[in-house]
Design a protein around this motif. Structure first.
Motif, PDB file in Angstrom:
ATOM      1  N   SER A  96       0.839  -1.186   0.000  1.00 31.30           N
ATOM      2  CA  SER A  96       0.000   0.000   0.000  1.00 31.30           C
ATOM      3  C   SER A  96       0.883   1.248   0.000  1.00 31.30           C
ATOM      4  O   SER A  96       1.775   1.384   0.829  1.00 31.30           O
ATOM      5  CB  SER A  96      -0.909   0.003   1.236  1.00 31.30           C
ATOM      6  N   VAL A  97       0.637   2.128  -0.967  1.00 26.96           N
ATOM      7  CA  VAL A  97       1.346   3.408  -1.034  1.00 26.96           C
ATOM      8  C   VAL A  97       0.298   4.517  -1.041  1.00 26.96           C
ATOM      9  O   VAL A  97      -0.899   4.263  -1.080  1.00 26.96           O
ATOM     10  CB  VAL A  97       2.251   3.490  -2.275  1.00 26.96           C
ATOM     11  N   THR A  98       0.746   5.749  -1.013  1.00 30.86           N
ATOM     12  CA  THR A  98      -0.179   6.874  -0.881  1.00 30.86           C
ATOM     13  C   THR A  98      -1.214   6.912  -1.997  1.00 30.86           C
ATOM     14  O   THR A  98      -2.404   7.164  -1.766  1.00 30.86           O
ATOM     15  CB  THR A  98       0.599   8.201  -0.880  1.00 30.86           C
ATOM     16  N   GLU A  99      -0.782   6.611  -3.238  1.00 28.52           N
ATOM     17  CA  GLU A  99      -1.666   6.750  -4.393  1.00 28.52           C
ATOM     18  C   GLU A  99      -2.371   5.464  -4.816  1.00 28.52           C
ATOM     19  O   GLU A  99      -3.199   5.493  -5.723  1.00 28.52           O
ATOM     20  CB  GLU A  99      -0.866   7.290  -5.587  1.00 28.52           C
ATOM     21  N   GLY A 100      -2.022   4.348  -4.183  1.00 34.12           N
ATOM     22  CA  GLY A 100      -2.650   3.095  -4.596  1.00 34.12           C
ATOM     23  C   GLY A 100      -1.928   1.895  -4.023  1.00 34.12           C
ATOM     24  O   GLY A 100      -1.373   1.947  -2.927  1.00 34.12           O
ATOM     25  N   VAL A 101      -1.917   0.812  -4.767  1.00 33.87           N
ATOM     26  CA  VAL A 101      -1.234  -0.417  -4.366  1.00 33.87           C
ATOM     27  C   VAL A 101      -0.207  -0.750  -5.437  1.00 33.87           C
ATOM     28  O   VAL A 101      -0.531  -0.851  -6.627  1.00 33.87           O
ATOM     29  CB  VAL A 101      -2.225  -1.584  -4.205  1.00 33.87           C
ATOM     30  N   TYR A 102       1.046  -0.903  -4.992  1.00 29.00           N
ATOM     31  CA  TYR A 102       2.116  -1.268  -5.928  1.00 29.00           C
ATOM     32  C   TYR A 102       2.297  -2.777  -5.878  1.00 29.00           C
ATOM     33  O   TYR A 102       2.551  -3.351  -4.815  1.00 29.00           O
ATOM     34  CB  TYR A 102       3.425  -0.572  -5.578  1.00 29.00           C
TER      35      TYR A 102
ATOM     36  N   ILE B  99      -2.213   4.009 -16.491  1.00 31.09           N
ATOM     37  CA  ILE B  99      -2.062   3.372 -15.184  1.00 31.09           C
ATOM     38  C   ILE B  99      -3.391   2.716 -14.820  1.00 31.09           C
ATOM     39  O   ILE B  99      -4.441   3.375 -14.833  1.00 31.09           O
ATOM     40  CB  ILE B  99      -1.662   4.392 -14.096  1.00 31.09           C
ATOM     41  N   PRO B 100      -3.389   1.422 -14.480  1.00 34.75           N
ATOM     42  CA  PRO B 100      -4.634   0.736 -14.125  1.00 34.75           C
ATOM     43  C   PRO B 100      -5.172   1.208 -12.777  1.00 34.75           C
ATOM     44  O   PRO B 100      -4.433   1.757 -11.958  1.00 34.75           O
ATOM     45  CB  PRO B 100      -4.227  -0.736 -14.087  1.00 34.75           C
ATOM     46  N   ARG B 101      -6.441   0.980 -12.565  1.00 35.70           N
ATOM     47  CA  ARG B 101      -7.108   1.392 -11.329  1.00 35.70           C
ATOM     48  C   ARG B 101      -7.510   0.183 -10.502  1.00 35.70           C
ATOM     49  O   ARG B 101      -7.743  -0.899 -11.033  1.00 35.70           O
ATOM     50  CB  ARG B 101      -8.381   2.176 -11.654  1.00 35.70           C
ATOM     51  N   LEU B 102      -7.609   0.406  -9.188  1.00 32.88           N
ATOM     52  CA  LEU B 102      -8.248  -0.580  -8.324  1.00 32.88           C
ATOM     53  C   LEU B 102      -9.752  -0.499  -8.531  1.00 32.88           C
ATOM     54  O   LEU B 102     -10.319   0.597  -8.599  1.00 32.88           O
ATOM     55  CB  LEU B 102      -7.922  -0.300  -6.853  1.00 32.88           C
ATOM     56  N   VAL B 103     -10.388  -1.641  -8.657  1.00 32.86           N
ATOM     57  CA  VAL B 103     -11.838  -1.694  -8.804  1.00 32.86           C
ATOM     58  C   VAL B 103     -12.396  -2.496  -7.638  1.00 32.86           C
ATOM     59  O   VAL B 103     -12.087  -3.678  -7.475  1.00 32.86           O
ATOM     60  CB  VAL B 103     -12.248  -2.342 -10.144  1.00 32.86           C
ATOM     61  N   ASP B 104     -13.202  -1.853  -6.790  1.00 29.79           N
ATOM     62  CA  ASP B 104     -13.760  -2.507  -5.602  1.00 29.79           C
ATOM     63  C   ASP B 104     -12.658  -3.149  -4.750  1.00 29.79           C
ATOM     64  O   ASP B 104     -12.815  -4.264  -4.244  1.00 29.79           O
ATOM     65  CB  ASP B 104     -14.792  -3.560  -5.997  1.00 29.79           C
ATOM     66  N   GLU B 105     -11.531  -2.447  -4.623  1.00 34.10           N
ATOM     67  CA  GLU B 105     -10.390  -2.888  -3.823  1.00 34.10           C
ATOM     68  C   GLU B 105      -9.776  -4.195  -4.324  1.00 34.10           C
ATOM     69  O   GLU B 105      -9.209  -4.970  -3.558  1.00 34.10           O
ATOM     70  CB  GLU B 105     -10.793  -3.037  -2.351  1.00 34.10           C
TER      71      GLU B 105
ATOM     72  N   LEU C  93       1.760   0.031 -10.574  1.00 35.67           N
ATOM     73  CA  LEU C  93       0.962   0.743  -9.578  1.00 35.67           C
ATOM     74  C   LEU C  93      -0.496   0.714  -9.998  1.00 35.67           C
ATOM     75  O   LEU C  93      -0.833   1.091 -11.125  1.00 35.67           O
ATOM     76  CB  LEU C  93       1.421   2.196  -9.457  1.00 35.67           C
ATOM     77  N   PHE C  94      -1.365   0.266  -9.095  1.00 33.70           N
ATOM     78  CA  PHE C  94      -2.811   0.303  -9.307  1.00 33.70           C
ATOM     79  C   PHE C  94      -3.360   1.453  -8.463  1.00 33.70           C
ATOM     80  O   PHE C  94      -3.278   1.441  -7.238  1.00 33.70           O
ATOM     81  CB  PHE C  94      -3.456  -1.027  -8.920  1.00 33.70           C
ATOM     82  N   ALA C  95      -3.905   2.456  -9.131  1.00 32.02           N
ATOM     83  CA  ALA C  95      -4.301   3.692  -8.454  1.00 32.02           C
ATOM     84  C   ALA C  95      -5.608   3.531  -7.684  1.00 32.02           C
ATOM     85  O   ALA C  95      -6.535   2.834  -8.119  1.00 32.02           O
ATOM     86  CB  ALA C  95      -4.440   4.815  -9.477  1.00 32.02           C
TER      87      ALA C  95
END
Length: 205
Positions: free
Chosen positions: A81-87, A135-141, A118-120
């Motif tokens: 877990s990082v500030t902007e998402g999950v690496y 950059i891909p996104r997290l969807v529903d965690e 990085l998944f934002a």
């Protein structure tokens, strides 16, 4: 490398719909990040084997070399877990089958790839300032690993698969594999002006 330039437009077109669509929890390609709880510095590791997809989702270069549908893709991953998402980082090992570009014999190999992405988080600065195909996104965690692994595999595939490095290919005259032919194999080149006479002599006329 093969496919990195010629296939990127196609894969990017798929990425915005595939990576950011609602994930299927039943799929072994889906990873939950809920336990990281948006706490920067929190980490977890994951080892998982997932069956390679087929059809439009197949991993590889059609007609050249790729990962057989249903074969096991072994992943050893770390999520932070990082500030902007999950690496997400780690490795994946995939089996490959294809055709030798010289002798056309079947090729069986194994490829290990490195993954880092990085998944934002939704509503993060990264999510708001980058296109979905960058950059891909997290969807529903959750993270969908399919496109990530596919991109990495295609980039590392050989341009011309070989059954072995010293493969001599096929004889240009008879089409037989050089590996199966004797060392003195060759083809006599006859002047076409003498071809008819030779044929008559051979027939005993």
């Amino acid at each position: 490398m093969i496919g990195a330039r010629t296939l990127v437009p196609v894969m990017n077109a798929q990425r915005s719909t595939h990576r950011n669509s609602r994930p299927d929890d039943a799929s072994p390609w889906i990873v939950s990040t809920r336990e990281l709880a948006r706490r920067p510095g929190t980490m977890r590791t994951l080892q998982r084997t997932a069956p390679a997809p087929g059809g439009d989702e197949a991993i590889g270069i059609e007609g050249v070399i790729g990962v057989p549908e249903g074969s096991g893709v072994e992943m050893d991953l770390s999520l932070e877990s990082v500030t902007e998402g999950v690496y997400l980082s780690g490795t994946a090992v995939v089996p490959l089958t294809g055709e030798c570009s010289r002798c056309l014999d079947p090729v069986h190999d194994e490829l290990e790839i490195r993954i880092g992405e990085l998944f934002a988080y939704p509503d993060s600065t990264t999510e708001e300032t980058t296109d979905s195909d960058e950059i891909p996104r997290l969807v529903d965690e959750r993270i969908d690993l399919t496109q990530l692994v596919r991109d990495a595999v295609v980039t590392d595939l050989p341009m011309a698969p070989l059954c072995r490095d010293d493969c001599r290919g096929l004889c240009s005259e008879c089409g037989e594999r050089w590996a199966d032919l004797p060392a003195d194999h060759g083809h006599e080149i006859l002047d076409p002006r003498w071809a008819a006479l030779r044929e008559r002599l051979s027939s005993g006329e």
